[in-house]
Design a protein around this motif. Structure first.
Motif, PDB file in Angstrom:
ATOM      1  N   LEU B  35       0.300  -5.761  -5.673  1.00 36.09           N
ATOM      2  CA  LEU B  35      -0.178  -4.533  -5.054  1.00 36.09           C
ATOM      3  C   LEU B  35       0.894  -3.868  -4.187  1.00 36.09           C
ATOM      4  O   LEU B  35       0.585  -2.953  -3.427  1.00 36.09           O
ATOM      5  CB  LEU B  35      -1.420  -4.823  -4.193  1.00 36.09           C
ATOM      6  CG  LEU B  35      -2.757  -4.883  -4.954  1.00 36.09           C
ATOM      7  CD1 LEU B  35      -3.835  -5.550  -4.130  1.00 36.09           C
ATOM      8  CD2 LEU B  35      -3.199  -3.486  -5.379  1.00 36.09           C
ATOM      9  N   LEU B  36       2.151  -4.318  -4.305  1.00 37.73           N
ATOM     10  CA  LEU B  36       3.169  -3.762  -3.412  1.00 37.73           C
ATOM     11  C   LEU B  36       3.401  -2.277  -3.690  1.00 37.73           C
ATOM     12  O   LEU B  36       3.501  -1.474  -2.764  1.00 37.73           O
ATOM     13  CB  LEU B  36       4.476  -4.551  -3.531  1.00 37.73           C
ATOM     14  CG  LEU B  36       5.547  -4.149  -2.516  1.00 37.73           C
ATOM     15  CD1 LEU B  36       5.072  -4.382  -1.098  1.00 37.73           C
ATOM     16  CD2 LEU B  36       6.861  -4.882  -2.770  1.00 37.73           C
ATOM     17  N   GLY B  37       3.473  -1.909  -4.973  1.00 33.67           N
ATOM     18  CA  GLY B  37       3.679  -0.501  -5.309  1.00 33.67           C
ATOM     19  C   GLY B  37       2.514   0.354  -4.829  1.00 33.67           C
ATOM     20  O   GLY B  37       2.699   1.461  -4.315  1.00 33.67           O
ATOM     21  N   LEU B  56       9.600  -0.096   0.915  1.00 35.20           N
ATOM     22  CA  LEU B  56       8.472   0.503   0.191  1.00 35.20           C
ATOM     23  C   LEU B  56       8.946   1.627  -0.743  1.00 35.20           C
ATOM     24  O   LEU B  56       8.360   1.837  -1.804  1.00 35.20           O
ATOM     25  CB  LEU B  56       7.425   1.011   1.176  1.00 35.20           C
ATOM     26  CG  LEU B  56       6.712  -0.090   1.981  1.00 35.20           C
ATOM     27  CD1 LEU B  56       5.641   0.511   2.878  1.00 35.20           C
ATOM     28  CD2 LEU B  56       6.100  -1.147   1.075  1.00 35.20           C
ATOM     29  N   ALA B  57      10.017   2.319  -0.346  1.00 31.84           N
ATOM     30  CA  ALA B  57      10.566   3.342  -1.243  1.00 31.84           C
ATOM     31  C   ALA B  57      11.074   2.677  -2.522  1.00 31.84           C
ATOM     32  O   ALA B  57      10.891   3.195  -3.631  1.00 31.84           O
ATOM     33  CB  ALA B  57      11.690   4.112  -0.548  1.00 31.84           C
ATOM     34  N   ASP B  58      11.723   1.513  -2.383  1.00 27.51           N
ATOM     35  CA  ASP B  58      12.149   0.746  -3.566  1.00 27.51           C
ATOM     36  C   ASP B  58      10.954   0.403  -4.439  1.00 27.51           C
ATOM     37  O   ASP B  58      11.015   0.479  -5.668  1.00 27.51           O
ATOM     38  CB  ASP B  58      12.801  -0.579  -3.150  1.00 27.51           C
ATOM     39  CG  ASP B  58      14.196  -0.381  -2.605  1.00 27.51           C
ATOM     40  OD1 ASP B  58      14.693   0.754  -2.681  1.00 27.51           O
ATOM     41  OD2 ASP B  58      14.764  -1.364  -2.104  1.00 27.51           O
ATOM     42  N   ALA B  59       9.883  -0.018  -3.788  1.00 28.08           N
ATOM     43  CA  ALA B  59       8.699  -0.440  -4.547  1.00 28.08           C
ATOM     44  C   ALA B  59       8.106   0.753  -5.300  1.00 28.08           C
ATOM     45  O   ALA B  59       7.641   0.604  -6.435  1.00 28.08           O
ATOM     46  CB  ALA B  59       7.663  -1.053  -3.606  1.00 28.08           C
ATOM     47  N   ARG B  60       8.127   1.920  -4.674  1.00 31.11           N
ATOM     48  CA  ARG B  60       7.616   3.115  -5.373  1.00 31.11           C
ATOM     49  C   ARG B  60       8.487   3.447  -6.578  1.00 31.11           C
ATOM     50  O   ARG B  60       7.986   3.755  -7.664  1.00 31.11           O
ATOM     51  CB  ARG B  60       7.565   4.311  -4.416  1.00 31.11           C
ATOM     52  CG  ARG B  60       6.355   4.320  -3.512  1.00 31.11           C
ATOM     53  CD  ARG B  60       6.186   5.675  -2.831  1.00 31.11           C
ATOM     54  NE  ARG B  60       7.299   5.986  -1.939  1.00 31.11           N
ATOM     55  CZ  ARG B  60       7.380   5.565  -0.677  1.00 31.11           C
ATOM     56  NH1 ARG B  60       6.411   4.848  -0.153  1.00 31.11           N
ATOM     57  NH2 ARG B  60       8.414   5.883   0.070  1.00 31.11           N
ATOM     58  N   ARG B 105      -1.334   5.104  -9.285  1.00 29.00           N
ATOM     59  CA  ARG B 105      -0.268   5.343  -8.308  1.00 29.00           C
ATOM     60  C   ARG B 105       0.304   4.026  -7.788  1.00 29.00           C
ATOM     61  O   ARG B 105      -0.373   3.285  -7.075  1.00 29.00           O
ATOM     62  CB  ARG B 105      -0.788   6.152  -7.125  1.00 29.00           C
ATOM     63  CG  ARG B 105      -1.122   7.559  -7.469  1.00 29.00           C
ATOM     64  CD  ARG B 105      -0.917   8.458  -6.278  1.00 29.00           C
ATOM     65  NE  ARG B 105       0.326   9.207  -6.415  1.00 29.00           N
ATOM     66  CZ  ARG B 105       0.811  10.009  -5.458  1.00 29.00           C
ATOM     67  NH1 ARG B 105       0.202  10.128  -4.315  1.00 29.00           N
ATOM     68  NH2 ARG B 105       1.923  10.662  -5.661  1.00 29.00           N
ATOM     69  N   GLY B 106       1.528   3.723  -8.164  1.00 27.41           N
ATOM     70  CA  GLY B 106       2.199   2.519  -7.699  1.00 27.41           C
ATOM     71  C   GLY B 106       1.747   1.254  -8.383  1.00 27.41           C
ATOM     72  O   GLY B 106       2.249   0.178  -8.095  1.00 27.41           O
TER      73      GLY B 106
END
Lengths: 284, 341
Positions: B35-37, B56-60, B105-106
């Motif tokens: 669920l990180l994204g 979190l930007a990396d994860a997105r 989303r993500g």
């Protein structure tokens, strides 16, 4: 977890938790001059394979954010190796900020030499020998290519010396700090060496890739140019996250091979290899 | 001991996160629950510590790459199956992404899941094999078991792209006590305009609930429940009584109990704005005694990403097999699996 150690190596932060004290003590000792991360990028867990295996014939399962189901457990005596393998594994499988190349890397005047090849090609040994000659050691496992800038970032984790490489490194860097000798690991004898002060102190400074080298140990000295197309294919093989990075990975790799001259070097021994690299450096 | 309640709260109400949040624990938990994204998208734009924002930007970005790869995989399947002329319905993550739903989303998307009519199964299998997909399971018992009893073909993996496809002909194993109406799901599917389609909005929720509560052992369940939350929220925007349509759709597939459970839990854990009904269909959102057990299982993850509550987990594992097949058959199946190591 019971025992915890956090460390930042270049731009990558790790949190290592362990059921035992010994691996954490070894890490804290060898990484003592490294900073702690504000927020670890990855979590590593060194867990007993079964609850009773914490005490009886202690056996370490390598776990964390990312796990390989087929990873074999290691005995507690090889806890340092387990921690290092687990940290590499997290970055290899989970790293997305940088294109990861299985390569060793040294730097001079802000320009970097990247050396990649199969295991046994001598990329670690070569980087160690060059560092003994005054180059800045940037890493012997991964070169981190920033897709936005094209720069290579250092990842100077402990240098993992294997078998004959141990004696060579002891001879080249008698002043360096070494971890315990780990005998009969799955990769043979292993000893970790702490990168020198220059390497750790400057680890936040990226460098411009200036030379790509494909060393090959065990043949007469020979150097030949490698076209960008061949470099590209070789480096897709040497990358752990080229596919997962998608378009950014393609862009970063295409730029790297277009802008960086590449050579394959065969070498009979370390001294010859250092001479070949420095000759290429002068004519780059 | 810490559990994933902090993660569920962060998803439901990102504003509620305090400055002294254990970000390391939250990130680790979210990653372990895939669920990180999703978390990264929920927290996008909020004031965050710089390192958290970068991670979190990396994860997105990673989720965006994953979305693109998943849609490409769907396109590859479409090209392979187009000559057959049979309906091909995308399921789960790929469907959410293809339909542009907020659940995508993500979201991390693993295998490609498709639903096809049972009558077309042989042709679909042949077309996929011809287009480069190969069998994963070489074991003849497993292969025969899949073909006789499962709701899908044995998994296929593409030899060049290394991506897995699950070809379903219905949404629950044939051995389960409940028999959903696969033909009705196919008939109600919504065309995407490129030859592929997705389930109706109600069908998506019923399928997600079936997958979560009538089939598996709730592994990865928090993400599936979050999918249901997002699908419900989107449906409720268009129709305030959307939950009623969902319950009615569930009844057509004998999945009213699983779906009502999903609605209760997502209401309890994520604050989904559904309400109770007595007429024309019945939906009672009042918590039931067993709901607590489900919450315990869904949140069984600690701040090191470790699975916790082994007894609860084991109980749900046993339950999943109990739901999946009658006792005599289960005994035979376990005996065969055990003998084969």
């Amino acid at each position: 977890m019971r025992h915890v150690f956090c460390v930042r190596i270049g731009p990558i932060g790790f949190r290592v938790g362990s059921d035992w004290r010994a691996p954490i003590d070894a890490l804290s000792d060898l990484y003592r001059y490294y900073p702690a991360p504000n927020l670890p990028d990855f979590t590593v867990r060194l867990e007993a394979t079964r609850p009773w295996r914490r005490w009886i014939r202690p056996s370490i399962a390598i776990a964390g954010d990312y796990t390989l189901p087929e990873a074999a457990p290691l005995p507690l005596a090889q806890g340092l190796l387990a921690a290092e393998m687990a940290m590499n594994l997290q970055l290899a499988l989970g790293g997305r900020r940088y294109l990861l190349l299985h390569a060793s890397c040294v730097e001079r005047d802000g320009q970097a030499v990247l050396m990649t090849g199969e295991s046994g090609a001598g990329k670690s040994t070569l980087a160690t020998l060059l560092a003994a000659k005054g180059w800045r050691f940037m890493g012997d496992e991964f070169a981190l290519i920033d897709p936005d800038t094209g720069l290579v970032h250092a990842f100077p984790r402990l240098i993992s010396l294997k078998n004959a490489g141990i004696a060579a490194a002891l001879a080249a860097r008698p002043d360096a700090r070494f971890g315990p000798l780990l005998k009969d690991t799955p990769k043979g004898d292993i000893r970790h060496m702490v990168p020198d002060a220059l390497s750790v102190g400057a680890m936040d400074e990226p460098a411009r890739p200036a030379l790509l080298l494909y060393p090959h140990y065990g043949a007469a000295s020979e150097t030949r140019g490698v076209p960008a197309s061949e470099s590209f294919v070789r480096l897709t093989q040497a990358s752990t996250n080229y596919v997962a990075m998608g378009e950014a990975g393609f862009g970063a790799l295409a730029r790297l091979v277009r802008e960086t001259p590449a050579h394959a070097i065969d070498y009979p021994d370390g001294a010859a290899a250092v001479a070949q690299v420095e000759a290429l450096w002068r004519t780059r | 001991m810490a559990d994933a309640l902090i993660l569920a709260r962060a998803l439901a109400d990102p504003q509620s996160l305090a400055l002294d949040t254990d970000w390391t624990g939250l990130v680790t938990m979210a990653r372990a629950e895939q669920l990180l994204g999703t978390l990264a998208w929920r927290l996008d734009g909020l004031p965050l510590p710089e390192d958290v924002a970068v991670l979190l930007a990396d994860a997105r970005a990673a989720a965006e790459n994953g979305r693109r790869a998943a849609l490409w995989e769907a396109e590859m399947a479409r090209r392979a199956l187009a000559p057959l002329g049979c309906p091909v319905v995308l399921l789960k993550g790929t469907a959410f992404a293809a339909a542009g739903l907020s659940a995508a989303r993500g979201r991390s998307i693993g295998d490609l899941d498709i639903l096809v009519p049972r009558a077309s199964l042989d042709a679909v299998e042949a077309a996929l094999l011809a287009a480069g997909w190969e069998w994963v399971k070489p074991d003849p018992y497993d292969d025969a078991y899949y073909r006789r009893w499962m709701h899908e073909l044995p998994p296929l993996i593409h030899r060049d792209r290394d991506r897995m496809i699950d070809v379903h002909h219905t949404i629950l194993p044939l051995t389960a006590r409940v028999t959903p109406d696969a033909a009705a799901l196919l008939a109600d599917a919504r065309a995407l305009g490129n030859g592929l389609s997705v389930l109706s909005p109600e069908g998506m929720i019923v399928h997600a609930a079936a997958h979560l509560f009538a089939d598996g052992d709730l592994a990865g369940g928090l993400r599936n429940l979050w999918d249901i939350h997002c699908l419900l929220c989107e449906g409720l925007e268009d129709d305030p009584d959307f939950a009623l349509s969902v319950i009615e759709e569930a009844a057509r597939h004998q999945l009213d109990a699983a779906t009502a459970l999903a609605l209760r839990l997502t209401h309890q854990m994520f604050g989904t704005p559904v309400k109770s009904y007595t007429h024309p269909a019945r939906l009672d959102l009042k918590p039931r005694p067993l709901d607590r057990l489900y919450r315990r299982r869904l949140l069984a993850r600690d701040d090191w990403g470790r699975p916790t509550r082994p007894f609860t987990r084991f109980a749900f594992y046993v339950r999943s097999h109990w739901l999946r097949m009658p006792p005599a058959m289960l005994a035979r199946h376990l005996w065969t699996k055990w003998r084969r190591g």
